[in-house]
Design an enzyme around this catalytic site. Structure first.
Site, mmCIF file in Angstrom:
data_model
loop_
_atom_site.group_PDB
_atom_site.id
_atom_site.type_symbol
_atom_site.label_atom_id
_atom_site.label_comp_id
_atom_site.label_asym_id
_atom_site.label_seq_id
_atom_site.Cartn_x
_atom_site.Cartn_y
_atom_site.Cartn_z
ATOM 1 N N LYS A 20 10.289 0.752 9.568
ATOM 2 C CA LYS A 20 10.843 0.466 10.896
ATOM 3 C C LYS A 20 12.238 -0.141 10.882
ATOM 4 O O LYS A 20 13.063 0.168 11.728
ATOM 5 C CB LYS A 20 9.906 -0.495 11.596
ATOM 6 C CG LYS A 20 9.408 0.004 12.905
ATOM 7 C CD LYS A 20 8.660 -1.117 13.586
ATOM 8 C CE LYS A 20 7.637 -0.552 14.525
ATOM 9 N NZ LYS A 20 6.790 -1.606 15.052
ATOM 10 N N ARG A 53 -11.938 -19.343 5.018
ATOM 11 C CA ARG A 53 -10.872 -19.691 5.967
ATOM 12 C C ARG A 53 -11.280 -19.589 7.432
ATOM 13 O O ARG A 53 -10.703 -20.276 8.274
ATOM 14 C CB ARG A 53 -9.591 -18.919 5.665
ATOM 15 C CG ARG A 53 -9.564 -17.495 5.967
ATOM 16 C CD ARG A 53 -8.152 -16.942 5.862
ATOM 17 N NE ARG A 53 -7.582 -17.052 4.525
ATOM 18 C CZ ARG A 53 -6.687 -16.192 4.045
ATOM 19 N NH1 ARG A 53 -6.276 -15.183 4.783
ATOM 20 N NH2 ARG A 53 -6.184 -16.336 2.864
ATOM 21 N N ARG A 113 -12.024 -11.964 5.642
ATOM 22 C CA ARG A 113 -11.460 -11.528 4.352
ATOM 23 C C ARG A 113 -11.375 -12.696 3.368
ATOM 24 O O ARG A 113 -10.872 -13.780 3.716
ATOM 25 C CB ARG A 113 -10.062 -10.954 4.575
ATOM 26 C CG ARG A 113 -9.370 -10.522 3.294
ATOM 27 C CD ARG A 113 -8.067 -9.838 3.597
ATOM 28 N NE ARG A 113 -7.102 -10.707 4.243
ATOM 29 C CZ ARG A 113 -6.299 -11.557 3.624
ATOM 30 N NH1 ARG A 113 -6.347 -11.671 2.308
ATOM 31 N NH2 ARG A 113 -5.445 -12.296 4.303
ATOM 32 N N HIS A 153 -3.107 -14.173 11.247
ATOM 33 C CA HIS A 153 -2.619 -13.845 9.912
ATOM 34 C C HIS A 153 -2.888 -12.402 9.499
ATOM 35 O O HIS A 153 -2.012 -11.753 8.916
ATOM 36 C CB HIS A 153 -3.291 -14.802 8.923
ATOM 37 C CG HIS A 153 -2.812 -14.696 7.516
ATOM 38 N ND1 HIS A 153 -1.476 -14.816 7.160
ATOM 39 C CD2 HIS A 153 -3.478 -14.487 6.346
ATOM 40 C CE1 HIS A 153 -1.362 -14.697 5.842
ATOM 41 N NE2 HIS A 153 -2.543 -14.480 5.331
ATOM 42 N N HIS A 160 -5.098 -17.805 9.812
ATOM 43 C CA HIS A 160 -4.874 -18.619 8.611
ATOM 44 C C HIS A 160 -4.906 -20.080 9.026
ATOM 45 O O HIS A 160 -4.272 -20.462 10.007
ATOM 46 C CB HIS A 160 -3.520 -18.269 7.989
ATOM 47 C CG HIS A 160 -3.383 -18.746 6.576
ATOM 48 N ND1 HIS A 160 -3.254 -20.079 6.265
ATOM 49 C CD2 HIS A 160 -3.368 -18.078 5.401
ATOM 50 C CE1 HIS A 160 -3.160 -20.202 4.944
ATOM 51 N NE2 HIS A 160 -3.234 -19.001 4.394
ATOM 52 N N ALA A 181 0.837 -1.203 0.000
ATOM 53 C CA ALA A 181 0.000 0.000 0.000
ATOM 54 C C ALA A 181 0.874 1.256 0.000
ATOM 55 O O ALA A 181 0.634 2.201 -0.761
ATOM 56 C CB ALA A 181 -0.929 -0.009 1.208
ATOM 57 N N SER A 229 -6.217 -9.034 -0.133
ATOM 58 C CA SER A 229 -5.484 -8.030 0.647
ATOM 59 C C SER A 229 -4.461 -7.259 -0.190
ATOM 60 O O SER A 229 -4.361 -6.031 -0.082
ATOM 61 C CB SER A 229 -4.803 -8.668 1.850
ATOM 62 O OG SER A 229 -4.099 -9.806 1.452
ATOM 63 N N GLU A 275 -8.461 -19.850 -4.729
ATOM 64 C CA GLU A 275 -8.272 -20.133 -3.311
ATOM 65 C C GLU A 275 -9.648 -20.277 -2.679
ATOM 66 O O GLU A 275 -10.662 -20.063 -3.353
ATOM 67 C CB GLU A 275 -7.443 -19.010 -2.653
ATOM 68 C CG GLU A 275 -5.994 -19.010 -3.157
ATOM 69 C CD GLU A 275 -5.156 -17.847 -2.669
ATOM 70 O OE1 GLU A 275 -5.634 -17.058 -1.837
ATOM 71 O OE2 GLU A 275 -4.022 -17.721 -3.141
ATOM 72 N N TYR A 288 5.992 -11.293 2.709
ATOM 73 C CA TYR A 288 5.736 -12.698 3.060
ATOM 74 C C TYR A 288 4.460 -13.258 2.422
ATOM 75 O O TYR A 288 4.129 -14.425 2.634
ATOM 76 C CB TYR A 288 5.656 -12.844 4.583
ATOM 77 C CG TYR A 288 6.983 -12.523 5.249
ATOM 78 C CD1 TYR A 288 8.072 -13.377 5.093
ATOM 79 C CD2 TYR A 288 7.158 -11.357 5.981
ATOM 80 C CE1 TYR A 288 9.303 -13.076 5.675
ATOM 81 C CE2 TYR A 288 8.386 -11.045 6.563
ATOM 82 C CZ TYR A 288 9.448 -11.909 6.408
ATOM 83 O OH TYR A 288 10.647 -11.613 6.966
ATOM 84 N N ALA A 289 3.742 -12.418 1.662
ATOM 85 C CA ALA A 289 2.476 -12.892 1.058
ATOM 86 C C ALA A 289 2.785 -13.901 -0.035
ATOM 87 O O ALA A 289 3.622 -13.654 -0.900
ATOM 88 C CB ALA A 289 1.699 -11.716 0.492
ATOM 89 N N THR A 316 11.338 4.343 13.754
ATOM 90 C CA THR A 316 10.035 3.975 14.325
ATOM 91 C C THR A 316 9.210 5.232 14.534
ATOM 92 O O THR A 316 9.676 6.178 15.184
ATOM 93 C CB THR A 316 10.238 3.269 15.689
ATOM 94 O OG1 THR A 316 11.020 2.106 15.462
ATOM 95 C CG2 THR A 316 8.915 2.865 16.324
ATOM 96 N N GLY A 373 0.095 -16.228 -1.707
ATOM 97 C CA GLY A 373 -0.966 -16.612 -2.635
ATOM 98 C C GLY A 373 -1.011 -15.823 -3.920
ATOM 99 O O GLY A 373 -0.697 -16.335 -4.990
#
Ligand code: SIN
Length: 483
Positions: free
Chosen positions: A33, A269, A365, A329, A222, A14, A370, A111, A43-44, A148, A46
């Site tokens: 950060k 899910r 969701r 998740h 998840h 985003a 996402s 999915e 790390y996504a 931060t 799908g």
């Protein structure tokens, strides 16, 4: 004094997609950060959902609404789906490569709870990592890493910039506009799939400033995570595995999910997570994801990263079945946002991605919506800012002197993680929630650092929202008894 046109908090999908929406001559700064890749986008696995074509928009909308269990904002869902082909084409026209067959036809996968194949992926099961790297390369604006955000600078109901802790000291960064794209709340939970930098600080700051959060009881778990590694972030085993035919089985290889929902592995899910949680508790059986019916070469090509990650953990895929458990998740709730990407009730402040609550996810969701949400509303925030005239703030701001961290905070953070996992996760009770609230309130009154204080405020908001919603819906499942 330097004043930025736009400060963006967070360098995930985003934040970066918003950033590339601003021309180079604007003074834009991205703050993250630690390392730029420490974000949930990286790390996504799908993919990115897109309406397959115009005719698929009503179907994508209805799948999203159905998974959202009646709590989605239908206008927001419609908007996101209508924008989906546009953002995907924009990415491809900039040079991003989604997986395609040898003739160049895009490969769409499916999915849980999608009624057709409409999810684009990259690098097999590394969509987030590929997209993130691509957006970093496209971004023309500077980035302040290892910083931060410790406060939002506010003048009445207007945001004027941020306070950050960077290079060992606090600094004020003035800005005409701030976009929050800081992700969700993963570090509040003992078992999660999130980057370790995602710790709900900005949500806490919003609570402090009276900025509205919405649907914070809606925390998504998840269903298929390998929790046996020793890192805070647990190994995600993508929904796409089940989408492409993997089974969820017990010790006797029984596909027990059909006892809970006729869609079995393809149920939404929230249903799959709850079923696994219940089955384990009720039967004492270990639960596995089983892929032995996959062709070995196909598995390695389609899921190269899962293959390697599991190999490093001692599993040979696809023949070995892998023990799984649901884990935290995704934060469905977040900072209340309108369809322009603006934070409701506050001028010059915008929010996009997991940090936001746009209403598109309702109470649960739909998988792979996402990254799409981050793209659509990141772009939207950038467009809105450029179409809005801002009046610079006049206030002078002082640096805070409150300690950020105390040595004793670490132990309390661990207590909080355990508490959220035990009392505020997949199955909740009023009694458990009340106990959690008591512990959180007690810790808030102790001598603690600011960052833990912010984390606790966010946790309190999740628990309080959960206590207010007395009926179960979507991911918020509340029972009367402790059993
Ligand atoms: C996954 O790959 O299972 C994650 C997809 C998502 O969270 O939407």
């Amino acid at each position: 004094m330097v004043r930025y046109d736009v400060v963006i908090i967070g360098a995930g999908v985003a934040g970066l997609y918003a950033s590339i929406g601003f021309p180079k001559h604007l003074k834009v700064l991205i703050i993250n950060k630690s390392h730029p890749w420490e974000c949930n986008t990286y790390y996504a696995q799908g993919g990115v959902t897109t309406a397959y074509n115009d005719a698929d928009i009503p179907l994508h909308v209805s799948d999203t609404l159905e998974a959202g269990a009646g709590l989605c904002d239908e206008t927001a869902v419609q908007f996101m789906s209508e924008q989906s082909q546009k953002v995907v084409s924009d990415l491809m026209s900039r040079g991003f490569v989604f997986d395609a067959d040898e003739l160049g036809n895009l490969l769409y996968t499916r999915e849980a709870a999608h009624s057709c194949n409409r999810i684009l992926h990259a690098g097999g099961d590394a969509t987030g990592r590929y997209l993130h790297f691509f957006l970093l390369q496209q971004n023309p604006h500077p980035m302040l890493s290892h910083a931060t955000v410790t406060d939002l600078l506010m003048e009445n109901n207007r945001c004027c910039g941020v306070e950050v802790f960077s290079e060992g000291k606090r600094k004020l960064i003035h800005a005409n506009n701030v976009i929050i794209a800081s992700g969700g709340v993963g570090s509040l939970y003992e078992y999660h799939t999130n980057s370790h930098d995602i710790s709900a600080d900005i949500h806490g700051i919003c609570i402090e400033k009276g900025i509205a959060l919405e649907n914070m009881e809606m925390m998504q778990f998840h269903p298929t995570v390998f929790v046996g590694n020793h890192k805070a972030r647990k190994q995600l085993l993508s929904e796409a595995l089940r989408g492409e035919g993997a089974y969820v089985v017990d010790e006797n290889n029984c596909r027990f999910l059909f006892q809970y929902d006729e869609r079995g592995e393809m149920a939404p899910r929230d249903i799959v997570s709850r079923a696994i949680f219940d089955y384990k508790q009720r039967t004492g059986s270990q639960v596995y994801i089983a892929c032995s019916h996959f062709d070995k070469e196909y598995f390695q090509g389609r899921f190269p990263n899962i293959y390697k990650a599991l190999r490093d953990l001692g599993y040979t895929m696809p023949q070995d079945r892998v023990p799984i458990s649901p884990a935290f998740h995704y934060a469905i709730g977040g900072i209340k946002s309108d369809l322009e990407g603006a934070v409701v009730g506050i001028k010059n402040l915008y929010v996009a991605g997991e940090a936001a609550c746009t209403g598109v996810h309702g109470a649960n969701r739909l998988a792979s919506n996402s990254l799409l949400e981050g793209l659509v509303f990141g772009a939207r925030a950038a467009q809105t800012i450029q179409a809005t005239q801002t009046i610079p703030c006049a206030s002078k701001f002082e640096l805070s002197t409150v300690a950020l961290e105390l040595e004793s905070d670490k132990e309390k953070k661990d207590i909080l993680r355990g508490l959220m996992w035990d009392k505020v996760s997949i199955v909740r009770t009023q009694q458990g929630l009340k106990e959690a609230l008591e512990v959180i309130e007690h810790m808030l009154n102790e001598n603690i650092g600011r960052l833990l204080h912010l984390r606790l405020l966010s946790a309190k908001e999740i628990v309080s929202s959960a206590l207010k919603r007395t009926d179960s819906i979507g991911v918020h499942y509340i029972t009367k008894s402790e059993n």
